[in-house]
Design an enzyme around this catalytic site. Structure first.
Site, PDB file in Angstrom:
ATOM      1  N   TRP A  83       0.839  -1.206   0.000  1.00 27.25           N
ATOM      2  CA  TRP A  83       0.000   0.000   0.000  1.00 27.25           C
ATOM      3  C   TRP A  83       0.872   1.253   0.000  1.00 27.25           C
ATOM      4  O   TRP A  83       0.534   2.248  -0.651  1.00 27.25           O
ATOM      5  CB  TRP A  83      -0.930  -0.006   1.211  1.00 27.25           C
ATOM      6  CG  TRP A  83      -2.107  -0.926   1.067  1.00 27.25           C
ATOM      7  CD1 TRP A  83      -2.273  -1.912   0.125  1.00 27.25           C
ATOM      8  CD2 TRP A  83      -3.287  -0.952   1.870  1.00 27.25           C
ATOM      9  NE1 TRP A  83      -3.470  -2.545   0.303  1.00 27.25           N
ATOM     10  CE2 TRP A  83      -4.119  -1.984   1.364  1.00 27.25           C
ATOM     11  CE3 TRP A  83      -3.717  -0.220   2.964  1.00 27.25           C
ATOM     12  CZ2 TRP A  83      -5.358  -2.282   1.920  1.00 27.25           C
ATOM     13  CZ3 TRP A  83      -4.960  -0.517   3.531  1.00 27.25           C
ATOM     14  CH2 TRP A  83      -5.771  -1.532   3.011  1.00 27.25           C
ATOM     15  N   ASP A 104       4.798  -0.071  11.237  1.00 28.64           N
ATOM     16  CA  ASP A 104       4.502  -1.459  11.566  1.00 28.64           C
ATOM     17  C   ASP A 104       5.528  -1.911  12.591  1.00 28.64           C
ATOM     18  O   ASP A 104       6.660  -1.434  12.576  1.00 28.64           O
ATOM     19  CB  ASP A 104       4.574  -2.356  10.327  1.00 28.64           C
ATOM     20  CG  ASP A 104       3.737  -3.619  10.478  1.00 28.64           C
ATOM     21  OD1 ASP A 104       2.782  -3.801   9.702  1.00 28.64           O
ATOM     22  OD2 ASP A 104       4.035  -4.433  11.379  1.00 28.64           O
ATOM     23  N   LYS A 184      -9.000  -2.168   7.623  1.00 26.61           N
ATOM     24  CA  LYS A 184      -9.399  -3.572   7.630  1.00 26.61           C
ATOM     25  C   LYS A 184     -10.261  -3.859   8.855  1.00 26.61           C
ATOM     26  O   LYS A 184     -10.025  -3.351   9.948  1.00 26.61           O
ATOM     27  CB  LYS A 184      -8.168  -4.474   7.669  1.00 26.61           C
ATOM     28  CG  LYS A 184      -8.490  -5.969   7.776  1.00 26.61           C
ATOM     29  CD  LYS A 184      -7.237  -6.802   7.944  1.00 26.61           C
ATOM     30  CE  LYS A 184      -6.476  -6.885   6.635  1.00 26.61           C
ATOM     31  NZ  LYS A 184      -5.289  -7.768   6.743  1.00 26.61           N
TER      32      LYS A 184
END
Length: 246
Positions: A83, A104, A184
């Protein structure tokens, strides 16, 4: 537009390859066969994306144009970085003018034009570090975060929904007016408090299941479009829309 991949690739590999029987467990062998034969995995390799997840974002964008006009993007749960690869291209981000920040707790290999933070987003310092890294007000906040699965569907849903809620709260705090939020989630119902908060702050809220999501997956995406801004205390907007797409 993002098209569904074909059943072969330029390397000559055909769909339907079997994994030789080794010491792998049957479940692991089935997963590996599915991965090898997945046309989106093959297409990602051909087009230079790090993961098949790239096509989920591209497919959603084909219909909803959330990347159009974006000048700064924050990518939460970014590993391995597909992404962020797309975000870097659409924002014309460069090493001299960073316009994309990714975070992350897993290590991410460098991506041109992307400032990468190896840090848990739940770390109290993460929001400020992201805003400093992106260099301005973002038009789009993306979240592909999901808690490690336990095999217990209800537990997995609750843990991932918590990440979605934290990401949504962050988006409302930092987005530019008119910006978008994509996250998500898992099938099993989105908490009413989260939906209410998003409908107060965005003009449209949708649940989306892209074709590029595996059919057996419980994964869905929550899209909140056209942020109303922070200039007033948000109130429930009767015109705010919520819908679900296949």
């Amino acid at each position: 537009m993002s098209k569904a991949p074909t059943s072969t690739n330029r390397t000559g590999r055909k769909i339907g390859q079997k994994v030789k029987k080794t010491k792998l467990k049957a479940s692991s062998r089935r997963w590996l066969e599915r991965h090898i034969n997945d046309p989106y995995v093959q297409r990602a390799k051909l087009e230079g994306y790090r993961a098949r997840a790239a096509f989920k974002l591209l497919e959603i964008n084909d219909k909803h144009q959330i990347l159009k006009g974006a000048t700064r993007i924050i990518d939460l749960g970014a590993a391995p970085g597909s992404w962020s690869q797309i975000a870097s291209k659409v924002t014309d981000s460069t090493e001299d003018d960073i316009r994309v920040a990714a975070i992350d707790f897993l290590e991410i290999d460098p991506i041109p034009g992307v400032k990468i933070l190896q840090l848990d987003f739940l770390d109290p310092t993460a929001p400020d570090q992201l805003m400093e890294a992106v260099g301005g007000t973002p038009d789009l906040v993306l979240s592909d975060m999901a808690a490690p699965t336990t095999g217990h569907q209800k537990t997995d849903h609750i843990r991932t929904m918590h990440l979605c809620e934290v990401a949504a709260d962050f988006a409302v705090q930092v987005l530019a007016e008119g910006g978008h939020f994509l996250a998500k989630t898992f099938q099993g119902g989105t908490e009413k408090a989260l939906l209410d908060m998003l409908k107060k702050n965005f003009k449209q809220v949708l649940h989306i299941k892209p074709a590029s999501s595996r059919s057996e997956s419980v994964e869905m995406f929550l899209l909140a479009k056209h942020f109303k801004g922070r200039r007033h205390e948000p109130a429930i907007d009767a015109d705010a829309e919520e819908s679900t797409e296949d």
